[in-house]
Every structure is written in structure tokens, then in C-alpha cells.
Design an enzyme around this catalytic site. Structure first.
Site, short mmCIF file in Angstrom:
data_model
loop_
_atom_site.label_atom_id
_atom_site.label_comp_id
_atom_site.label_asym_id
_atom_site.label_seq_id
_atom_site.Cartn_x
_atom_site.Cartn_y
_atom_site.Cartn_z
N GLU A 11 0.83 -1.21 0.00
CA GLU A 11 0.00 0.00 0.00
C GLU A 11 0.86 1.26 0.00
O GLU A 11 1.81 1.37 0.77
CB GLU A 11 -0.89 -0.02 1.24
N LYS A 67 -9.30 2.45 -2.39
CA LYS A 67 -9.61 1.90 -1.07
C LYS A 67 -10.98 2.40 -0.62
O LYS A 67 -11.28 3.59 -0.71
CB LYS A 67 -8.52 2.34 -0.08
N CYS A 110 -5.48 -2.97 2.29
CA CYS A 110 -5.32 -2.97 3.75
C CYS A 110 -6.66 -3.08 4.50
O CYS A 110 -7.22 -4.15 4.62
CB CYS A 110 -4.54 -1.74 4.18
#
EC number: 6.3.5.1
Length: 558
Positions: free
Chosen positions: A41, A112, A150
């Protein structure tokens, strides 16, 4: 398909350096026969970038860096990496993104969805949530890749300090699995905490058990400011067996073959002791902080006590013994063994050292007008004790300033919690290496240092003698503090578990709990001024714990 997992140690903001390292690893992955390589990330800019994201031109520079990487990768290998982006978003909005680079272009991009906003995370300050319509697998070489970032894997976690988004935000992993993903891929910058690795495996196990899809987890490694990222990337197959795992606390590249035999041997999670994990995290955190801030050497005061001894051992492992400069600063109250123990330690660790007695400077203060009179009111009282600590701190800072060495503060979490430390004295420095280590863990890690080295590095007398600041005659820590085992148990309850005095009084003496709670709150102003340290627990002093200084809280409600 052969997929390489690359856990790298990026430097925040160093776009050219990070991209150069990415390009080098892509070449290595290609030589290893990989069809696709996965990076962590925000690897292009490093994690966490914080307010550097707000600087004019930074996001555009990140986007250009990604597009330049795509053009520079001439081979057929695919590359998935994380980066911030402003492409295809409303003006002024940015996303935490992952892109697939292939054949000279950025061919796919995902954003994300779940943005953590707890503890050390503040992503909603910067990023826009991903568009639900765009949560779908990306295709590469005939496979549907369920790529997510994540926190997207942590949906619905019930823990107080883990992800707990409102229910109106759906589970990204479920969306990707339901859309027919052949592989689930999570690229992360997941900071180290004790027991965090096992928690990641529990979360992945739950996803694989539910969807029967192989899961690839790629994590950042290295220290950035107060965070340490432990790596420990891994692959779990559709039968929920660990088929690949990467080492902790160092960079690495390993290849997973999606066509490997289903009879492949399942790996056990490689575990190390709590003490080894703490030591590795402390070493990596200190090494990277110094390197990324431009320091080659460090300097610290060496008292003959356990805290400075462990700090020396960590520094010697992190940057090499000859680059650790210890100052022995005895006062009129120092015991003979404090200097003898320190000399034995520097000999064992092969450190550079100097002995600089402070009594002459101490007496000079006593002979000053006004100040000297104040000191005579209570000889060896609080003002006099703090003065000695500040004289020592001044010596450390002179050496630091003159030689460009980073000054290490050596206070532990127990002392910092209750204010048993001196502003501009033992708290002076550029980095507080033990600030998230309770006193009882200082002893455990110090004993582990001797065991892992195969020989005694930290003298036994330092490990066994009663702790003392040696700032007054016959002074011992336990004259001012509860026994450390009791103190640390109460502090863990107050700080890491956020328990009330009433709850803790069911297990510990109520007056002791009240005293500790009061000291904890009243010394927030000191901790606000302490150097940065390394986060090791769920609740460390620093960016993740935001307590007011000017406040009154009634711990016990009638």
C-alpha cells in the site's frame, strides 16, 4: 500464474528512490519467472505520508511517477502497486489507490473503500472513499484478481481499536468474492503490534473459509517515524493452508505459483518470542529513523541502569557499536557500581565512551545567587534532582550538536506514564527508543539480549540491582513508585485497555490505582514534549493517543 510478493521498505516522500527500488525488484521478479509482482500500500510515496499529501503538486508527482514506472517496465510482467492518486476524481479530491501496470500503461486502478480513522490512522483527513460501483475484480492473464487495500479486509471487526465502519459501508472482500474473484489480493501497510501477525491470519482465515479462494497478503516493512512495519507477507490457499510466508522485519521477494500442487505442504505460522519481536521492532525502528533522518551515529547518557543499558544494546545492533557514543555522567550521589557496571557494558558491546563527572557543574549552580538559595532550601530535593538530570541532558546535547549525532532518550513507558522523568533532562533527545516498553518488558528484553547473543552483553548486576535514579542519597525507584509489576499491570489497564479505576480496583489496591490514574493524567504535558518513539502496543504514547493536557476527569463516578 507465478506471482511475486515484494515487501519493501520505502521512505516517505522519496518518490525517485522508492520508484528506483520498485523498478529493481520488478527486474528481480522477472528473472525469477514471475508473471505478476505485488507491492504494498502507498509504496510509491511510503506510508504514512500524512500532511505531505496536502503539499501543492505532490499528488500530481505521484501520478506521474506511476505512469513513468509503467513506461519504464518494458517486459510483459504485470505490476500491482499502491499510491495516492488524483486521476479521474473531482478537483481537490484524492484516493488511496492500487494500480495494475502492464505493457507500458496503467491498465486498471482500484480505490480503497474503508478508510481507517482510529489510533495512528487518519485517512479520512486525506482520502475519498472508493466508489462502490468500481469495486470489482481486475483481469490479468485470464484470472480475476480481487484486489483490495489494507483496511478493506478488516470490515466488521468488533475490536475497540480496529476497524468498525458504519454498516452502510459494505464488505469489499465479499463484493469481490461474490463477483467471481479467482484470487483475493490485499496490499497493506499494516504496522507492527505485539500479536498483530496472528490477528491478520485470523482475518484472512475467516475470508478463505467463507469464500474458498486463495488469499495473498503483501505488507510493507521498515520504520517510518513512530511506526514499524513488520512485513510477514503470506499466501493462504483455497484450503486455508499457509503455502508461503515471508520473514519479518526485513525486505524480501518470494514467488507463489497458482498452479502448485494442492498437496503442497501446509506451513505453520513462524513465531518468535514476545521478547524477540520487541527487540527486532526496536532495532528496525531506531535504524530506519536514524537512516531516513540522515544520522549515522547516536549519543546517550549511560547511567549503569537497565534502561540505558538496553538502549545501548539496541543501538549497537541497529547501527554498529562504534557509532554508539555513551556518556558516563556520575554525580556526587552515584554509586561506585554505576560507573563499574557501565564500563563493563561498554566493554561487552565495544562502544565508544567518555566519563564526564557533573559535580563541578552541579556545585556551580549551588553557588549562584537566587538559584543557589533555592537549591539550599531542600538539598537533594526535587529541584536539585531535576537539575542533575538537566546537567546530564545538556552534556548529551552538546555532543549531539557538535558532532551531528542523534541524542537518544532512554525513558521507558512506565516512567513516562507517571511522570518519573525530567523535562529537558533524561527526556532530552531526538528519539525515545523505549517509550512504549513497560519496565517489566525492559528486563525481559534485556535478558533476551543476553540469550540471543550467546554471551552476557548486559552485565548481570545491572539486571539484578534495584532501579535507582541516583539523584539523592540512597535513592530507589520504589521509594517513589509502586512495585513495577503492580504499576505496569495498572498502567496497561488504564492506557491500553482504557479501563476505569473502579474496574481495576476489583483486582488491585484502590489507593494505588487512584494514585497511578492521577499521575497518568497530570503528566500528559510532559509526554506532549517527549521525543518520538516506536509504537509496539495497541496504545502507545504518541500520535495514536490524543489526550488533553488541561483537563479534569473524575475517574470514579459516585
Amino acid at each position: 500464474m507465478k506471482i511475486a510478493l515484494a515487501q519493501l521498505n520505502p521512505t516517505v516522500g522519496d518518490l525517485s528512490g522508492n520508484c528506483q527500488r520498485i523498478w529493481e525488484v520488478v527486474q528481480q521478479a522477472e528473472q525469477a519467472g514471475a508473471d505478476l509482482v505485488l507491492f504494498s500500500e502507498l509504496v510509491v510515496c511510503g506510508y504514512p505520508p500524512k500532511d505531505i499529501l496536502l503539499r501543492e503538486g505532490f499528488i500530481e508527482a505521484c501520478d506521474r511517477a506511476v505512469e513513468r514506472l509503467a513506461r519504464d517496465i518494458k517486459s510483459e510482467i504485470g505490476v500491482i502497486l499502491g499510491h495516492p492518486t488524483g486521476r479521474d476524481l473531482p478537483a481537490g479530491r484524492i484516493a488511496n489507490a492500487a494500480s495494475l501496470l502492464h505493457q507500458g500503461k496503467v491498465v486498471s486502478r482500484v480505490h480503497k473503500l474503508l478508510l481507517p480513522n482510529y489510533d495512528v490512522f487518519d485517512e479520512q483527513r486525506y482520502f475519498r472513499h472508493g466508489d462502490l460501483k468500481q469495486i470489482k475484480p481486475i483481469e490479468f492473464q485470464g484470472l480475476k484478481l480481487g484486489l483490495h487495500i489494507c483496511e478493506d479486509a478488516w470490515w466488521g471487526q468488533p475490536d475497540t481499536f480496529y476497524h468498525n465502519q458504519p454498516l452502510e459501508l459494505p464488505d469489499p472482500v465479499k463484493i469481490l468474492a461474490d463477483a467471481g474473484s479467482d484470487l483475493l489480493i490485499n496490499i497493506s501497510a499494516s504496522p507492527f503490534e505485539i500479536d498483530k501477525r496472528e490477528r491478520r491470519h485470523q482475518i484472512v482465515d475467516a475470508h478463505v473459509s467463507q469464500y474458498t479462494v486463495p488469499y495473498l497478503f503483501v505488507n510493507q516493512v521498515g520504520g517510518n517515524d513512530d511506526l514499524v512495519f513488520d512485513g510477514h507477507s503470506f499466501v493462504t490457499d483455497q484450503n486455508n493452508q499457509i503455502v508461503l510466508q515471508m520473514p519479518g522485519f526485513k525486505e524480501g521477494l518470494q514467488v507463489y505459483d497458482t498452479e502448485q500442487s494442492l498437496e503442497a505442504v501446509s506451513l505453520e505460522i513462524e513465531t518468535s518470542s514476545r521478547e524477540e519481536q520487541l527487540f527486532q521492532a526496536l532495532v528496525l525502528g531506531l535504524r530506519d529513523y536514524m537512516y531516513k533522518c540522515g544520522f549515522a551515529d547516536c549519543v546517550l547518557g549511560l547511567s549503569g541502569g537497565i534502561d540505558s543499558a538496553l538502549a545501548c544494546a539496541i543501538a549497537a545492533e541497529a547501527i554498529a557499536p562504534e557509532r554508539v557514543h555513551a556518556l558516563l555522567l556520575p554525580s556526587r550521589y552515584s554509586s561506585e557500581h554505576s560507573v563499574a557496571d557501565s564500563l563493563e557494558l561498554v566493554k561487552n558491546l565495544r562502544l565508544d565512551y567518555e566519563i564526564i563527572p557533573i559535580d563541578e557543574v552541579h556545585r556551580a549552580f549551588e553557588n549562584l545567587p537566587v538559584i543557589g538559595d533555592d537549591l539550599k532550601i531542600q538539598p537533594a530535593g526535587l529541584a536539585d534532582q531535576n537539575l542533575q538530570a538537566r546537567i546530564r541532558g545538556a552534556n548529551v546535547m552538546v555532543r549531539s550538536n557538535q558532532h551531528g549525532w542523534m541524542a537518544l532518550a532512554t525513558g521507558n513507558k512506565s516512567e513516562l506514564a507517571v511522570g518519573y522523568c525530567t523535562l529537558y533532562g533524561d527526556m532530552a533527545g531526538g528519539f525515545a527508543v523505549l517509550s512504549d516498553v513497560f519496565k517489566r518488558d525492559v528486563y525481559r528484553v534485556a535478558e533476551h539480549v543476553n540469550q540471543r547473543g550467546g554471551r552476557t552483553l548486559i552485565p548481570e548486576h545491572i539486571l539484578k540491582k534495584a532501579p535507582s535514579a541516583e539523584l539523592a542519597p540512597n535513592q530507589l525507584d520504589q521509594d517513589s513508585l509502586p512495585p513495577y509489576d503492580l504499576l505496569d499491570s495498572i498502567l496497561k489497564g488504564l492506557i491500553e485497555d482504557e479501563l476505569s479505576v473502579q474496574s481495576l480496583a476489583r483486582e488491585y489496591p484502590i489507593e494505588t490505582v487512584r494514585w497511578v490514574a492521577n499521575k497518568l493524567d497530570r503528566n500528559e504535558f510532559k509526554r506532549r514534549q517527549m521525543p518520538p518513539g516506536i509504537k509496539l502496543s495497541t496504545r502507545a504514547f504518541g500520535s495514536g493517543r490524543r489526550m488533553p493536557m488541561a483537563a479534569r476527569f473524575q475517574w470514579e463516578i459516585e
